[in-house]
Write a protein that holds these residues in place. Structure first.
Motif, PDB file in Angstrom:
ATOM      1  N   SER A 136       7.025 -15.216   5.734  1.00 25.26           N
ATOM      2  CA  SER A 136       6.250 -14.249   5.599  1.00 25.26           C
ATOM      3  C   SER A 136       6.224 -13.205   6.470  1.00 25.26           C
ATOM      4  O   SER A 136       6.652 -13.313   7.881  1.00 25.26           O
ATOM      5  CB  SER A 136       4.965 -14.791   5.680  1.00 25.26           C
ATOM      6  N   VAL A 137       6.254 -11.749   5.755  1.00 20.13           N
ATOM      7  CA  VAL A 137       6.447 -10.850   6.652  1.00 20.13           C
ATOM      8  C   VAL A 137       5.226  -9.779   6.336  1.00 20.13           C
ATOM      9  O   VAL A 137       4.821  -9.426   5.232  1.00 20.13           O
ATOM     10  CB  VAL A 137       7.670  -9.967   6.422  1.00 20.13           C
TER      11      VAL A 137
ATOM     12  N   GLU B  85       0.698  -1.218   0.007  1.00 15.55           N
ATOM     13  CA  GLU B  85       0.110  -0.021  -0.063  1.00 15.55           C
ATOM     14  C   GLU B  85       0.973   1.371   0.062  1.00 15.55           C
ATOM     15  O   GLU B  85       0.775   2.175  -0.783  1.00 15.55           O
ATOM     16  CB  GLU B  85      -0.925   0.105   1.289  1.00 15.55           C
ATOM     17  N   ASP B  86       1.785   1.278   0.964  1.00 17.75           N
ATOM     18  CA  ASP B  86       2.805   2.378   1.115  1.00 17.75           C
ATOM     19  C   ASP B  86       4.036   1.841   1.896  1.00 17.75           C
ATOM     20  O   ASP B  86       4.151   0.599   2.338  1.00 17.75           O
ATOM     21  CB  ASP B  86       2.052   3.734   1.683  1.00 17.75           C
ATOM     22  N   ASP B  87       5.273   2.535   2.233  1.00 15.99           N
ATOM     23  CA  ASP B  87       6.199   2.133   2.873  1.00 15.99           C
ATOM     24  C   ASP B  87       5.886   1.969   4.171  1.00 15.99           C
ATOM     25  O   ASP B  87       6.812   1.331   5.071  1.00 15.99           O
ATOM     26  CB  ASP B  87       7.397   3.349   2.764  1.00 15.99           C
ATOM     27  N   ARG B  88       4.838   1.935   4.889  1.00 15.31           N
ATOM     28  CA  ARG B  88       4.371   1.575   6.383  1.00 15.31           C
ATOM     29  C   ARG B  88       3.486   0.376   6.241  1.00 15.31           C
ATOM     30  O   ARG B  88       3.062  -0.168   7.248  1.00 15.31           O
ATOM     31  CB  ARG B  88       3.852   2.780   6.937  1.00 15.31           C
ATOM     32  N   ASN B  89       3.209   0.040   4.836  1.00 19.33           N
ATOM     33  CA  ASN B  89       1.977  -1.017   4.935  1.00 19.33           C
ATOM     34  C   ASN B  89       2.065  -2.030   3.976  1.00 19.33           C
ATOM     35  O   ASN B  89       1.900  -1.388   2.667  1.00 19.33           O
ATOM     36  CB  ASN B  89       0.532  -0.628   4.771  1.00 19.33           C
ATOM     37  N   TRP B  90       2.882  -3.055   4.113  1.00 23.25           N
ATOM     38  CA  TRP B  90       3.035  -4.179   2.893  1.00 23.25           C
ATOM     39  C   TRP B  90       3.144  -5.401   3.594  1.00 23.25           C
ATOM     40  O   TRP B  90       3.102  -5.409   4.659  1.00 23.25           O
ATOM     41  CB  TRP B  90       4.476  -3.506   2.213  1.00 23.25           C
ATOM     42  N   ALA B  91       3.117  -6.417   3.065  1.00 21.81           N
ATOM     43  CA  ALA B  91       3.418  -7.825   3.056  1.00 21.81           C
ATOM     44  C   ALA B  91       4.289  -8.487   2.114  1.00 21.81           C
ATOM     45  O   ALA B  91       3.884  -8.225   0.682  1.00 21.81           O
ATOM     46  CB  ALA B  91       1.833  -8.416   3.285  1.00 21.81           C
ATOM     47  N   LYS B  92       5.028  -9.506   2.669  1.00 16.36           N
ATOM     48  CA  LYS B  92       5.941 -10.218   1.635  1.00 16.36           C
ATOM     49  C   LYS B  92       5.809 -11.659   1.950  1.00 16.36           C
ATOM     50  O   LYS B  92       5.749 -11.957   3.007  1.00 16.36           O
ATOM     51  CB  LYS B  92       7.176  -9.645   1.231  1.00 16.36           C
ATOM     52  N   LEU B  93       5.949 -12.403   0.876  1.00 16.50           N
ATOM     53  CA  LEU B  93       6.107 -14.081   1.036  1.00 16.50           C
ATOM     54  C   LEU B  93       7.339 -14.287   0.438  1.00 16.50           C
ATOM     55  O   LEU B  93       7.554 -14.224  -0.563  1.00 16.50           O
ATOM     56  CB  LEU B  93       5.139 -14.842   0.408  1.00 16.50           C
TER      57      LEU B  93
ATOM     58  N   ARG C 219      -8.070   0.218  -3.201  1.00 14.95           N
ATOM     59  CA  ARG C 219      -8.573  -0.662  -4.406  1.00 14.95           C
ATOM     60  C   ARG C 219      -7.299  -0.908  -5.406  1.00 14.95           C
ATOM     61  O   ARG C 219      -6.794  -2.010  -5.645  1.00 14.95           O
ATOM     62  CB  ARG C 219      -9.802  -0.032  -5.103  1.00 14.95           C
ATOM     63  N   GLU C 220      -6.360   0.259  -5.408  1.00 12.84           N
ATOM     64  CA  GLU C 220      -5.251   0.190  -6.206  1.00 12.84           C
ATOM     65  C   GLU C 220      -3.963   0.057  -5.520  1.00 12.84           C
ATOM     66  O   GLU C 220      -3.843   0.996  -4.463  1.00 12.84           O
ATOM     67  CB  GLU C 220      -5.185   1.505  -7.035  1.00 12.84           C
ATOM     68  N   CYS C 221      -3.441  -1.022  -5.641  1.00 17.88           N
ATOM     69  CA  CYS C 221      -1.954  -1.205  -4.620  1.00 17.88           C
ATOM     70  C   CYS C 221      -0.870  -1.559  -5.610  1.00 17.88           C
ATOM     71  O   CYS C 221      -1.136  -1.931  -6.668  1.00 17.88           O
ATOM     72  CB  CYS C 221      -2.333  -2.103  -3.690  1.00 17.88           C
ATOM     73  N   ARG C 222       0.011  -1.640  -5.168  1.00 15.46           N
ATOM     74  CA  ARG C 222       1.511  -2.368  -5.912  1.00 15.46           C
ATOM     75  C   ARG C 222       1.606  -3.454  -5.571  1.00 15.46           C
ATOM     76  O   ARG C 222       1.533  -4.299  -4.489  1.00 15.46           O
ATOM     77  CB  ARG C 222       2.569  -1.488  -5.531  1.00 15.46           C
ATOM     78  N   ALA C 223       2.083  -4.417  -6.430  1.00 16.25           N
ATOM     79  CA  ALA C 223       2.451  -6.017  -6.248  1.00 16.25           C
ATOM     80  C   ALA C 223       3.554  -6.214  -7.331  1.00 16.25           C
ATOM     81  O   ALA C 223       3.541  -5.916  -8.298  1.00 16.25           O
ATOM     82  CB  ALA C 223       1.061  -6.654  -6.568  1.00 16.25           C
ATOM     83  N   GLY C 224       4.494  -7.221  -6.882  1.00 17.30           N
ATOM     84  CA  GLY C 224       5.330  -7.745  -7.664  1.00 17.30           C
ATOM     85  C   GLY C 224       6.516  -8.612  -7.092  1.00 17.30           C
ATOM     86  O   GLY C 224       5.990  -9.057  -5.895  1.00 17.30           O
ATOM     87  N   VAL C 225       7.705  -8.559  -7.502  1.00 20.30           N
ATOM     88  CA  VAL C 225       8.922  -9.320  -6.940  1.00 20.30           C
ATOM     89  C   VAL C 225       9.704  -8.408  -6.072  1.00 20.30           C
ATOM     90  O   VAL C 225      10.015  -7.272  -6.587  1.00 20.30           O
ATOM     91  CB  VAL C 225       9.259 -10.450  -7.979  1.00 20.30           C
ATOM     92  N   VAL C 226      10.714  -9.145  -5.096  1.00 18.37           N
ATOM     93  CA  VAL C 226      11.470  -8.604  -4.430  1.00 18.37           C
ATOM     94  C   VAL C 226      12.670  -9.308  -4.182  1.00 18.37           C
ATOM     95  O   VAL C 226      12.419 -10.733  -3.915  1.00 18.37           O
ATOM     96  CB  VAL C 226      10.928  -8.197  -3.021  1.00 18.37           C
ATOM     97  N   ALA C 227      13.839  -8.875  -4.340  1.00 20.82           N
ATOM     98  CA  ALA C 227      15.197  -9.614  -4.086  1.00 20.82           C
ATOM     99  C   ALA C 227      15.965  -8.916  -2.998  1.00 20.82           C
ATOM    100  O   ALA C 227      16.115  -7.825  -3.106  1.00 20.82           O
ATOM    101  CB  ALA C 227      15.951  -9.867  -5.428  1.00 20.82           C
ATOM    102  N   GLN C 228      16.218  -9.870  -2.129  1.00 21.20           N
ATOM    103  CA  GLN C 228      16.916  -9.146  -0.955  1.00 21.20           C
ATOM    104  C   GLN C 228      18.017 -10.025  -0.221  1.00 21.20           C
ATOM    105  O   GLN C 228      18.330 -11.115  -0.390  1.00 21.20           O
ATOM    106  CB  GLN C 228      15.948  -8.891  -0.031  1.00 21.20           C
ATOM    107  N   SER C 229      19.216  -9.296   0.196  1.00 24.37           N
ATOM    108  CA  SER C 229      20.134  -9.750   1.056  1.00 24.37           C
ATOM    109  C   SER C 229      20.374  -8.861   2.383  1.00 24.37           C
ATOM    110  O   SER C 229      21.447  -8.365   2.347  1.00 24.37           O
ATOM    111  CB  SER C 229      21.455  -9.820   0.272  1.00 24.37           C
TER     112      SER C 229
END
Length: 191
Positions: free
Chosen positions: A108-109, A87-95, A163-173
């Motif tokens: 999951s976070v 949603e924004d930099d304070r509201n997100w979720a990742k698998l 209704r509109e949000c961002r979704a996609g892929v993340v790569a991290q280390s």
């Protein structure tokens, strides 16, 4: 629809674009993650970071399914590839398909109002697992599969999203000097 196809990839954009990456319909997305790249907001306030490469699209539907299959070069603890809804930099979720320092796991976070809730789940014994995020309004389901046929639910939770949000892929280390992640495809189905 594979959003990595030539016809669809123009709809994607980077947040924290990495120095080295490539994307083709045949090979998918290949990302070289920079050192210390992560998305995490420690409840204790010690580790607040939003620096990992996030290849994203904007979904105008409040119901969709996002699926990928990925490989992660796991060298350092927490090296991972993820699916993310933001949603924004304070509201997100990742698998995430992530290295716990001993073996690959599913993690999951969920971050709400700037506080992350980190949950380690399943041990993964295949090199290329599948990850899936399903959004239905303000309800999100995270699942993973070893073969793309039978799915294990990892987490089901609520998150207030426009209704509109961002979704996609993340790569991290987060603790390492970087890693490489390959996403074979990114399928999005809108309902």
């Amino acid at each position: 629809m594979n959003v990595f196809s030539r016809a669809n990839v123009h709809a994607l954009s980077w947040m924290n674009e990495p120095a080295h990456w490539s994307c083709t319909e045949q090979e998918g997305l290949f990302v070289e993650t920079p050192a210390k790249a992560d998305y995490y907001q420690d409840p204790a306030g010690k580790h607040i970071v939003s620096s990992a490469p996030f290849f994203q699209l904007t979904s105008s539907s409040s119901s969709f399914e996002l699926t990928t299959r990925l490989t992660v070069q796991m060298k350092h603890k927490y090296d991972s590839g993820c699916l993310m809804v933001m949603e924004d930099d304070r509201n997100w979720a990742k698998l995430c398909f992530e290295y716990n320092g001993r073996y690959p796991t599913i993690v999951s976070v969920v971050t709400i109002d700037g506080v992350s809730d980190d949950c380690n789940s399943e041990r993964v014994d295949v090199e290329k697992p599948y990850l899936r995020v399903v959004r239905q309004g303000n309800c999100i389901t995270f699942s993973y599969s070893v073969d793309g046929e039978e799915w294990e639910q990892i987490r089901y939770f609520g998150m207030k999203l426009q209704r509109e949000c961002r979704a996609g892929v993340v790569a991290q280390s987060p603790q390492g000097t970087g890693c490489t992640v390959q996403f074979d495809f990114l399928n999005m189905t809108v309902s």
